[in-house]
Motif scaffolding. Structure first.
Motif, PDB file in Angstrom:
ATOM      1  N   PRO A 100      51.958 -14.450  -9.130  1.00  0.00           N
ATOM      2  CA  PRO A 100      51.069 -13.799  -9.486  1.00  0.00           C
ATOM      3  C   PRO A 100      51.132 -13.743 -11.271  1.00  0.00           C
ATOM      4  O   PRO A 100      52.343 -13.782 -11.483  1.00  0.00           O
ATOM      5  CB  PRO A 100      50.815 -12.516  -8.934  1.00  0.00           C
ATOM      6  CG  PRO A 100      51.516 -12.817  -7.642  1.00  0.00           C
ATOM      7  CD  PRO A 100      52.603 -13.908  -7.836  1.00  0.00           C
ATOM      8  N   ILE A 101      50.013 -13.655 -11.951  1.00  0.00           N
ATOM      9  CA  ILE A 101      50.364 -13.331 -13.277  1.00  0.00           C
ATOM     10  C   ILE A 101      50.808 -12.001 -13.535  1.00  0.00           C
ATOM     11  O   ILE A 101      50.139 -10.948 -13.146  1.00  0.00           O
ATOM     12  CB  ILE A 101      48.908 -13.474 -14.170  1.00  0.00           C
ATOM     13  CG1 ILE A 101      48.651 -15.199 -14.182  1.00  0.00           C
ATOM     14  CG2 ILE A 101      49.052 -12.992 -15.595  1.00  0.00           C
ATOM     15  CD1 ILE A 101      49.663 -15.862 -14.761  1.00  0.00           C
ATOM     16  N   GLU A 102      51.607 -11.758 -14.336  1.00  0.00           N
ATOM     17  CA  GLU A 102      51.957 -10.359 -14.977  1.00  0.00           C
ATOM     18  C   GLU A 102      51.852 -10.417 -16.433  1.00  0.00           C
ATOM     19  O   GLU A 102      52.695 -10.906 -17.252  1.00  0.00           O
ATOM     20  CB  GLU A 102      53.633 -10.105 -14.655  1.00  0.00           C
ATOM     21  CG  GLU A 102      54.019 -10.111 -13.242  1.00  0.00           C
ATOM     22  CD  GLU A 102      55.370  -9.920 -12.899  1.00  0.00           C
ATOM     23  OE1 GLU A 102      56.057  -9.517 -13.874  1.00  0.00           O
ATOM     24  OE2 GLU A 102      55.721 -10.258 -11.794  1.00  0.00           O
ATOM     25  N   LEU A 103      50.902  -9.509 -17.022  1.00  0.00           N
ATOM     26  CA  LEU A 103      50.653  -9.220 -18.340  1.00  0.00           C
ATOM     27  C   LEU A 103      51.941  -8.808 -18.872  1.00  0.00           C
ATOM     28  O   LEU A 103      52.445  -7.757 -18.521  1.00  0.00           O
ATOM     29  CB  LEU A 103      49.279  -8.436 -18.594  1.00  0.00           C
ATOM     30  CG  LEU A 103      48.212  -9.188 -18.228  1.00  0.00           C
ATOM     31  CD1 LEU A 103      46.787  -8.463 -18.695  1.00  0.00           C
ATOM     32  CD2 LEU A 103      47.741 -10.701 -19.158  1.00  0.00           C
ATOM     33  N   LEU A 104      52.094  -9.012 -20.243  1.00  0.00           N
ATOM     34  CA  LEU A 104      53.124  -8.412 -20.743  1.00  0.00           C
ATOM     35  C   LEU A 104      52.674  -7.065 -21.616  1.00  0.00           C
ATOM     36  O   LEU A 104      51.356  -7.141 -21.657  1.00  0.00           O
ATOM     37  CB  LEU A 104      53.757  -9.362 -21.988  1.00  0.00           C
ATOM     38  CG  LEU A 104      54.712 -10.523 -21.410  1.00  0.00           C
ATOM     39  CD1 LEU A 104      54.701 -11.601 -22.311  1.00  0.00           C
ATOM     40  CD2 LEU A 104      55.626 -10.143 -21.127  1.00  0.00           C
ATOM     41  N   PRO A 105      53.545  -6.040 -21.964  1.00  0.00           N
ATOM     42  CA  PRO A 105      52.934  -5.025 -22.624  1.00  0.00           C
ATOM     43  C   PRO A 105      52.173  -5.150 -23.769  1.00  0.00           C
ATOM     44  O   PRO A 105      52.378  -6.017 -24.569  1.00  0.00           O
ATOM     45  CB  PRO A 105      54.152  -4.010 -22.873  1.00  0.00           C
ATOM     46  CG  PRO A 105      55.257  -4.767 -21.810  1.00  0.00           C
ATOM     47  CD  PRO A 105      54.864  -6.236 -21.761  1.00  0.00           C
ATOM     48  N   HIS A 106      51.037  -4.306 -23.989  1.00  0.00           N
ATOM     49  CA  HIS A 106      50.230  -4.323 -25.063  1.00  0.00           C
ATOM     50  C   HIS A 106      49.422  -5.840 -24.980  1.00  0.00           C
ATOM     51  O   HIS A 106      48.587  -5.708 -26.110  1.00  0.00           O
ATOM     52  CB  HIS A 106      51.057  -4.138 -26.334  1.00  0.00           C
ATOM     53  CG  HIS A 106      52.097  -3.267 -26.265  1.00  0.00           C
ATOM     54  ND1 HIS A 106      51.672  -1.815 -25.956  1.00  0.00           N
ATOM     55  CD2 HIS A 106      53.389  -3.196 -26.242  1.00  0.00           C
ATOM     56  CE1 HIS A 106      52.657  -0.986 -26.040  1.00  0.00           C
ATOM     57  NE2 HIS A 106      53.783  -1.794 -26.188  1.00  0.00           N
ATOM     58  N   ALA A 107      49.495  -6.819 -24.226  1.00  0.00           N
ATOM     59  CA  ALA A 107      48.662  -8.101 -24.257  1.00  0.00           C
ATOM     60  C   ALA A 107      47.328  -7.816 -24.413  1.00  0.00           C
ATOM     61  O   ALA A 107      46.663  -8.424 -25.266  1.00  0.00           O
ATOM     62  CB  ALA A 107      49.305  -8.857 -23.187  1.00  0.00           C
ATOM     63  N   GLN A 137      43.723 -15.606 -13.642  1.00  0.00           N
ATOM     64  CA  GLN A 137      44.090 -14.530 -13.117  1.00  0.00           C
ATOM     65  C   GLN A 137      44.458 -13.281 -14.125  1.00  0.00           C
ATOM     66  O   GLN A 137      44.656 -12.188 -13.558  1.00  0.00           O
ATOM     67  CB  GLN A 137      45.486 -14.993 -12.273  1.00  0.00           C
ATOM     68  CG  GLN A 137      45.269 -15.431 -11.250  1.00  0.00           C
ATOM     69  CD  GLN A 137      46.513 -15.955 -10.344  1.00  0.00           C
ATOM     70  OE1 GLN A 137      47.571 -15.479 -10.772  1.00  0.00           O
ATOM     71  NE2 GLN A 137      46.638 -16.768  -9.192  1.00  0.00           N
ATOM     72  N   SER A 138      44.514 -13.712 -15.333  1.00  0.00           N
ATOM     73  CA  SER A 138      44.933 -12.692 -16.220  1.00  0.00           C
ATOM     74  C   SER A 138      43.961 -11.586 -16.703  1.00  0.00           C
ATOM     75  O   SER A 138      44.098 -10.643 -16.932  1.00  0.00           O
ATOM     76  CB  SER A 138      45.269 -13.351 -17.519  1.00  0.00           C
ATOM     77  OG  SER A 138      44.122 -14.028 -18.170  1.00  0.00           O
ATOM     78  N   GLY A 139      42.510 -12.113 -16.426  1.00  0.00           N
ATOM     79  CA  GLY A 139      41.700 -11.004 -16.677  1.00  0.00           C
ATOM     80  C   GLY A 139      41.279 -11.150 -18.172  1.00  0.00           C
ATOM     81  O   GLY A 139      40.385 -10.364 -18.591  1.00  0.00           O
ATOM     82  N   LEU A 140      41.781 -11.881 -18.943  1.00  0.00           N
ATOM     83  CA  LEU A 140      41.488 -11.966 -20.307  1.00  0.00           C
ATOM     84  C   LEU A 140      40.693 -12.915 -20.614  1.00  0.00           C
ATOM     85  O   LEU A 140      40.298 -13.176 -21.931  1.00  0.00           O
ATOM     86  CB  LEU A 140      42.827 -12.322 -21.138  1.00  0.00           C
ATOM     87  CG  LEU A 140      43.936 -11.124 -20.831  1.00  0.00           C
ATOM     88  CD1 LEU A 140      45.225 -11.742 -21.554  1.00  0.00           C
ATOM     89  CD2 LEU A 140      43.627  -9.688 -21.210  1.00  0.00           C
TER      90      LEU A 140
END
Length: 233
Positions: A100-107, A137-140
């Motif tokens: 699964p994707i894990e977004l980095l802080p503040h991304a 998967q990121s939602g971005l």
């Protein structure tokens, strides 16, 4: 900073979401599997040599990494690597591709901030299917005005992308964690390069910082990016 900035490019892996950490975890597994055949340092050197040699064949990404591990395992065992080890390396690659994707802080906040005032692009290299999966998967995805998944990042590649999606590289900025891929070639193309160091980095992405360039910036994390946009006007 220039006051005619119109287009912001973001790298994906290890800039917006975790990536290199999973390569390190898999490489540790690889080292354990071949502990009876090679010293860990020697094995790491042989794997890096294989990755460097194979970029032109397989490109960047997990599939090329797995094939390089298998090739290295064959080399260090004189083609006598057990089939169970090969199977385990294939399973490790499949797990990486399914992680699964894990977004980095503040991304997310950084991309949203950029999208409020600029055209925003995602510019990443690697396997097409894997990068499309991670973006979905990121939602971005809806925040980007354009997505470019490329085989490599060079001055010419950036010139073409910012011509197609913006007003040329001279009015563009690239944000990423790789000095070699995200910063240096973008500055060479006439644009701005913002370096955001990651916790881990691949040895083949190292390069000297273009400290002498007025178009070079370095920030500790993506939370500082709006300050650069504000200075750009």
């Amino acid at each position: 900073m220039p006051r005619n900035l119109t287009t912001i490019g973001f790298d994906a892996d290890d800039t917006l979401w975790q990536n290199e950490r999973f390569f390190h975890i898999t490489q540790e597994r690889f080292t354990e599997l071949l502990a009876d055949h090679a010293d860990p340092r020697h094995l790491a050197e042989r794997l890096l040599e294989a990755e460097r040699r194979n970029i032109g064949h397989y490109g960047f990404g997990i599939k090329g990494f797995v094939l390089s591990m298998i090739e290295t395992a064959l080399e260090v065992t004189g083609n006598r690597v057990p089939g169970e080890v090969i199977s385990e390396l294939i399973r490790a690659g499949q797990e990486m591709l399914a992680h699964p994707i894990e977004l980095l802080p503040h991304a997310q906040a950084a991309v949203e901030s950029a999208a409020a005032d600029y055209r925003v692009l995602l510019i990443t290299k690697g396997d097409l299917l894997d990068q499309e999966r991670k973006l979905a998967q990121s939602g971005l995805g809806d925040l980007f005005d354009g997505v470019e998944i490329v085989s490599d990042k060079t001055r010419r590649v950036y010139e073409g992308i910012f011509d197609r999606h913006g007003d040329g590289a001279g009015r563009g900025m690239m944000v990423g964690n790789s000095m070699k891929s995200d910063v240096v070639p973008m500055i060479d193309a006439g644009g701005w390069g913002v370096f955001v160091p990651g916790q881990l980095s691949w040895a083949l992405e190292h390069a000297e910082a273009p400290e002498e360039s007025p178009r070079f910036r370095e920030i500790s994390d993506l939370s500082r990016l709006p300050e650069i946009f504000e200075a750009a006007g």
